[in-house]
Scaffold this motif. Structure first.
Motif: not given
Length: 757
Positions: A491-501
Motif C-alpha cells: 500500500t501507499v500512505l500519505n505523508s504530506r508533512a513538512s520536516v523541521l530538523a
C-alpha cells in the motif's frame, strides 16, 4: 394450598391458566404478564410516535436558503445509485425537533433503529424507487461536531450514549463479513429456522428443534441445528484502532486508544494516519482480564460502535472536502477577523517575531519557520503526478543556540504537529510498521510522518539518526508518500508533512573553515531534500553578547516570556505579538482557504534569477586551484523551493497570487540560508602557489596510500598526514577536491574513505 386454590377458583381471569399449567405459581405469572402486555402496548405506541416523527423529518425538512427538501432528495439520489444510506446532520435534527435530538443522544439504542425504519418507509413511499428497495435496509450515518469528548474523558457516565470523539486512526483491519440473520437447518427433519443476530453478540443456535415443537411431530435430537452459510444475510464489518490527538496528550503520559467497530457503508472510509471525527455509541464487551485463572465477570471492556466517521483531509487542489477530516481550529465567525488581520501592514514581521519571542535574534530562521507553517500550494499535474507544497528546513549549528526550542515552539503553534528525537526514532517509527494481531492477521500502524499528515514533523538531534533511518524518509520528504510492501501488505500512505530538523556538526561546534557537507554525517541525497539549510552560530561579538545577556536576564526577571518580549517590542514602536492560539487558528484558516499561484511579474523575476545563477556557476573543485572564488549552481530542486517559499508568503497575506516582492524575499532567504551554508568553507580566499602545491602533495599521498577499490578510516589517514607535516586545512581541502572529482567517496556516515579511481 386449599385456601389458595379456593381463591383462585373465584378469579375468572386466572382459573384457565392455573389448570392448564397445573401449578399454582403460574397464576401470579399471569397477572405479571397482563401488566407487561399493557406496558408493551404503551412502549409500542411510543415507538410508533418516534418513528413517525423521524419520517416527517426526512420528508419535510428544508435547508435554507434554497429551502430544498434536503434529506428526501438525498435519499432519492442514494437509492437510485444503489447506495442504501442517508447522512444526517444532528444539528438539523435539533432545529426540526429538539426532543428527537435529545432522545437520540441520550438513548441511541432505541432511537437509531427507529430512525432506520423511518428512512426505509420514506424510501418505499417514493414511487420512483426500484421495487426491490424493501430488501435493502437504509443505514443512518450521523454527522455531529458538538460536544466533542476526548478519549481520555470517556467514563462510565457516557455508556450507551451518543458521543463525538476526535482522534487519529493508527490501524485498520480488513473488512470482514458479519452475520445479521442466520439460516439454520435441523439435521433430523431438515426444517429451516431463521434467527437474528444482534450486533454485539455471538450466534447461539437453539438447543431444540423449533419445527417439531410447533407441529407436535416426533421430537428431534438435542442440538440439531447446523448453519447454512449460503442462506445467511451478512453485512461488512471493520475494526479500527483510534488514538487520541498528540496535542491532547498530557506531558509525560502515553496516548490512549480504543477500539472502534464499523459496519456497512462506514467500512473502508479511512486509512491509518487519518485524523477523524467519530460519532458512535459507547458499548461494553466482556473483558479479557482474568482473576485466579477465570475471567472477571464484573469487568467490561468499553468500545465504540460507530454510526458516523468523517475525515478532515485536503483534496488534490488543497480545498477542504465534505465528509472531510479534521475539525478546523477556527470558527466561521472568525473569518472577518482573519481577513482584516491579513491586510494589516507588517504582518510578515509580526508573525516572524511571534515565533518564540523568548529567543533573542535568529530573525531569518524565524521568518523561514513562519513560511514553513503556512506552506506553499500543492499541485496536481494533468498526468496525475503531484508537486509538494510543504517546505523542509534544516537547522545546523553550535550547541546552545536555541535550535531545540525553535522546534518545540513550531510543534506547539502548528495546527498538526509531531515532535520526535532522532536518537529515539527508527525508520518504522517515522514511517509505518506492520504488526500481527491476536488472530494472526497483519495490520499497519502509522508512524510520525503519517500521523502528521497535513502538518509539521519536528525531528531534533537529526544527526544522531542512523543512515538507514535517514534513507527511509527520502520518499516522504520529496514524494510525500510512504510505500509499504511487507507481510503481504502492499500500500501507499500519505505523508504530506513538512520536516523541521535540527542537527549538530560532527566536530561538536561549527568550524567555518570546513564545508557544511564535511561537518554533517548526512548523505547528499538527504541534504538536497531540504529547501532551506540555516547555519546557527554563536559568533564572538561583545556587543551581541551584552544584548543577549540583557534579554535573558529580563526574561527570567519578568517571569512571563511573552509579556516581557511584548513590552520590549512596544518600546521600539512595534505592534503587539500574536499569541499561540490566534496564530494557530490563522495558519489553519489560510491553509484551508488560500491557494496562491505566481503572477506574471513574479515568474519573470524568478526566471531571470535562475538564468543568471546558472550563468555565473563555476565548478568548486576548479576554484581550489584557481585564483577566483567559485559560486554554487542552482538546480531545479532549489528553484522549486523558492517557488514554495514565495507562495507561502502570499498565503500568509491571504493573496491569490504571489508577487515580485514575495519572490525577491524568497530568493533572499534562500541566499542567506542554503547557498551560504553550502558555500561555507569552500569559497575561501584565493590560494597562493605554495598552498596549491601542498594540496597536490596531499592528493598524491592519498593515491599512494589507497589503491583503487581499497578503503581506510578517515581518522587514521588524517593522523598520518598530520605526522607527515601537512596542515589540517590543506588535508580537508584536498579531500573535498578529490570527492568532487569522484576519485574518493565517503562511507559509513563519513567515517571511512574509499578510493574509486
Amino acid at each position: 394450598i386449599f385456601f389458595r386454590l379456593s381463591w383462585l377458583k373465584r378469579q375468572p381471569n386466572l382459573i384457565g391458566m392455573v389448570f392448564e399449567e397445573g401449578t399454582v405459581s403460574s397464576a401470579y405469572v399471569g397477572v405479571e404478564q397482563r401488566h407487561h402486555q399493557e406496558d408493551g402496548e404503551d412502549r409500542n405506541m411510543e415507538r410508533q410516535s418516534i418513528k413517525k416523527s423521524f419520517t416527517e423529518f426526512i420528508r419535510l425538512f428544508r435547508e435554507p436558503p434554497a429551502m430544498t427538501y434536503k434529506y428526501r432528495e438525498a435519499l432519492r439520489r442514494n437509492v437510485h445509485t444503489e447506495n442504501y444510506f442517508l447522512e444526517i446532520n444532528v444539528t438539523d435534527l435539533g432545529g426540526f425537533n429538539v426532543q428527537l435530538k435529545e432522545g437520540l443522544i441520550s438513548n441511541p439504542g432505541l432511537y437509531l433503529p427507529l430512525f432506520e425504519e423511518a428512512a426505509k418507509e420514506a424510501a418505499q413511499e417514493q414511487s420512483a424507487f426500484p421495487t426491490d428497495v424493501d430488501a435493502h435496509p437504509i443505514q443512518i450515518i450521523l454527522y455531529w461536531t458538538e460536544h466533542q469528548t476526548p478519549i481520555r474523558d470517556l467514563l462510565s457516565d457516557r455508556i450507551s450514549k451518543l458521543i463525538c470523539i476526535p482522534g487519529i486512526v493508527i490501524n485498520a483491519s480488513k473488512t470482514k463479513c458479519k452475520v445479521i440473520h442466520a439460516t439454520l437447518q435441523c439435521r433430523s427433519c431438515k426444517a429451516y429456522h431463521r434467527q437474528p443476530v444482534s450486533s454485539n453478540q455471538q450466534l447461539v443456535p437453539p438447543l431444540k428443534c423449533q419445527s417439531s415443537m410447533q407441529t407436535g411431530a416426533e421430537k428431534c435430537q438435542n442440538n440439531p441445528y447446523q448453519i447454512i452459510p449460503a442462506m445467511c444475510n451478512y453485512v461488512d464489518q471493520q475494526f479500527i484502532k483510534l488514538q487520541e490527538m498528540p496535542e491532547d496528550v498530557p506531558t509525560g503520559e502515553l496516548p490512549r486508544h480504543l477500539s472502534l467497530h464499523l459496519d456497512r457503508y462506514l467500512c473502508e472510509r479511512v486509512q491509518p494516519g487519518k485524523r477523524v471525527l467519530v460519532v458512535g455509541i459507547q458499548t461494553l464487551a466482556q473483558s479479557k482480564v482474568q482473576t485466579e485463572g477465570r475471567k472477571a465477570a464484573g469487568i467490561r471492556r468499553p468500545f465504540i460502535r460507530g454510526v458516523g466517521i468523517f475525515l478532515n483531509d485536503l483534496d488534490a487542489t488543497g480545498a477542504s472536502m465534505r465528509s472531510s477530516t479534521r475539525h478546523p481550529s477556527w470558527q466561521p465567525e472568525d473569518e472577518s477577523t482573519f481577513l482584516q488581520m491579513s491586510k494589516e501592514p507588517g504582518l510578515y514581521e509580526r508573525i516572524a517575531k511571534s515565533i518564540d519571542p523568548a529567543i533573542y535574534g535568529l530573525e531569518d530562521p524565524k521568518r523561514a519557520i513562519a513560511c514553513q507553517l503556512f506552506s506553499g500550494t500543492r499541485k496536481v499535474l494533468p498526468d496525475g503526478s503531484k508537486l509538494r507544497g510543504d517546505i523542509n528546513i534544516l537547522l545546523i549549528g553550535d550547541p546552545s543556540t536555541a535550535k531545540s526550542q525553535l522546534l518545540k515552539y513550531a510543534h506547539k503553534v502548528a495546527p498538526i504537529g509531531v515532535y520526535t528525537s532522532g536518537k529515539g526514532s527508527s525508520a518504522a517509527g517515522l514511517t509505518a510498521t506492520v504488526i500481527r494481531d491476536g488472530q494472526g492477521e497483519f495490520y499497519l500502524e502509522g508512524g510520525a510522518l503519517v500521523l502528521a499528515d497535513g502538518g509539521v514533523v519536528c525531528i531534533d538531534e537529526f544527526d544522531k539518526m542512523g543512515g538507514d533511518d535517514q534513507v527511509a524518509i527520502h520518499e516522504a520528504m520529496e514524494q510525500q508518500t510512504i510505500s509499504i510492501a511487507k507481510a503481504g501488505i502492499t500500500t501507499v500512505l500519505n505523508s504530506r508533512a513538512s520536516v523541521l530538523a535540527a542537527a549538530n556538526p560532527r566536530f561538536g561546534s561549527y568550524d567555518p573553515l570546513r564545508s557544511t557537507e564535511d561537518q554533517l554525517d548526512f548523505q547528499s541525497t538527504i541534504l538536497t531534500r531540504f529547501d532551506l539549510i540555516f547555519k546557527i552560530l554563536d559568533p564572538r561579538d561583545p556587543q551581541r553578547d551584552v544584548a543577549l545577556a540583557k534579554h535573558v536576564i529580563n526574561v527570567h526577571k519578568s517571569g512571563n516570556v511573552s509579556a516581557a518580549k511584548q513590552k520590549a517590542l512596544k518600546k521600539k514602536g512595534d505592534d503587539q505579538l500574536f499569541d499561540i492560539n490566534t496564530l494557530k487558528s490563522y495558519i489553519d484558516y489560510c491553509k484551508h482557504k488560500c491557494f496562491p499561484r505566481l503572477d506574471t511579474n513574479a515568474k519573470q523575476t524568478l526566471q531571470d534569477f535562475y538564468v543568471q545563477a546558472k550563468k555565473n556557476a563555476n565548478q568548486i573543485s576548479d576554484g581550489a586551484h584557481g585564483n577566483n572564488k567559485g559560486t554554487i549552481a542552482i538546480t531545479v530542486r532549489q528553484l522549486e523551493a523558492i517557488i514554495r517559499i514565495a507562495e507561502s508568503l502570499a498565503k500568509m497575506h491571504f493573496r491569490a497570487t504571489a508577487t515580485r516582492e514575495d519572490v525577491e524575499e524568497a530568493i533572499r532567504l534562500f541566499r542567506v540560508s542554503t547557498m551560504d551554508a553550502i558555500s561555507s568553507g569552500l569559497q575561501e580566499l584565493a590560494l597562493d602557489g605554495d598552498q596549491a602545491e601542498e594540496i597536490r602533495k596531499v592528493e598524491t599521498a592519498v593515491r599512494r596510500r589507497l589503491g583503487v577499490g581499497n578503503s581506510a578510516p578517515y581518522n587514521r589517514l588524517y593522523n598520518e598526514f598530520l605526522r607527515q607535516g601537512f596542515e589540517a586545512y590543506i588535508i580537508d581541502r584536498a579531500l573535498v577536491i578529490m570527492t568532487k572529482r569522484e576519485e574518493i567517496e565517503w562511507k559509513q556516515q563519513r567515517k571511512v574513505i574509499a578510493r574509486k579511481k
